[in-house]
Design a protein around this motif. Structure first.
Motif, short mmCIF file in Angstrom:
data_model
loop_
_atom_site.label_atom_id
_atom_site.label_comp_id
_atom_site.label_asym_id
_atom_site.label_seq_id
_atom_site.Cartn_x
_atom_site.Cartn_y
_atom_site.Cartn_z
N VAL A 90 0.93 -1.26 0.06
CA VAL A 90 -0.11 -0.12 0.02
C VAL A 90 0.98 1.19 -0.08
O VAL A 90 0.41 2.36 -0.69
N ALA A 91 1.98 1.21 0.83
CA ALA A 91 2.97 2.62 0.87
C ALA A 91 3.55 2.63 -0.53
O ALA A 91 3.54 3.72 -0.97
N SER A 94 1.09 4.07 -2.89
CA SER A 94 0.91 5.53 -2.59
C SER A 94 2.14 6.15 -2.96
O SER A 94 1.85 7.64 -3.80
N CYS A 97 1.77 6.58 -6.82
CA CYS A 97 0.46 7.61 -7.25
C CYS A 97 0.86 9.05 -7.27
O CYS A 97 0.33 9.82 -7.74
N LEU A 126 -5.06 5.67 1.53
CA LEU A 126 -4.73 5.76 0.36
C LEU A 126 -5.49 6.43 -0.50
O LEU A 126 -6.64 6.26 -0.53
N ASN A 127 -5.08 7.24 -1.27
CA ASN A 127 -6.09 8.12 -2.27
C ASN A 127 -5.18 8.31 -3.42
O ASN A 127 -4.12 9.21 -3.55
N CYS A 128 -5.36 7.43 -4.51
CA CYS A 128 -4.70 7.54 -5.57
C CYS A 128 -5.52 7.69 -6.95
O CYS A 128 -6.46 7.35 -7.05
#
Length: 161
Positions: A90-91, A94, A97, A126-128
């Motif tokens: 996930v990192a 991020s 993105c 997360l906001n991609c």
């Protein structure tokens, strides 16, 4: 006795009925084409959104893709186990993105569609999203549930048409 060409009433009525029927069918089809096209686009967006959410809920290929250069990754996946998201993956997503160039490389991995990926629990994880976002484009949203750091989170995938 000489025969003259005469058009009788039955022929005129049948020709008029035939032309009217052809015009009616043509108009019916052309009126419904935009509706059918819109439905087809919506179903395609729905299918793509679900497929991408399904890909994200896998380990990816290779499974250690988060340690590699994005160009050598075949498939992005965020899982470490069934429905358990890997914080390192996930990192890495991020980070990818954050720049337009890497987003475009991710876009290639996501079936060449513009997308938004959100992971929300009690806070946004997360906001991609694309570097430039159009609010008027058609879109479809798929929300799945997973576990991140022991908490249930929503994995939301938005596909932009």
């Amino acid at each position: 006795m000489e025969m003259k060409a005469a058009i009788d009433i039955e022929f005129i009525l049948s020709a008029f009925l035939f032309v009217s029927t052809v015009v009616f069918i043509t108009l019916s089809i052309t009126r419904n084409l935009p509706v059918l096209r819109e439905r087809s686009l919506a179903e395609n967006l729905q299918s793509t959104s679900y497929q991408i959410s399904d890909l994200l809920l896998e380990k990816g290929y290779p499974p250690n893709w988060h340690l590699l250069d994005i160009d050598s990754v075949a498939r992005i996946g965020l899982e470490s186990d069934d429905y358990i998201l890997d914080p390192a993956k996930v990192a890495r997503l991020s980070v990818l993105c954050a720049t337009p160039n890497d987003y475009n490389k991710l876009r290639e991995k996501m079936m060449n569609n513009d997308f938004i990926i959100l992971i929300n629990g009690s806070t946004e994880i997360l906001n991609c999203e694309p570097p430039v976002l159009s609010l008027i484009r058609p879109k479809f949203v798929t929300t799945r549930h997973a576990v991140y750091n022991g908490n249930t989170v929503d994995l939301t995938v938005v596909i932009l048409g």
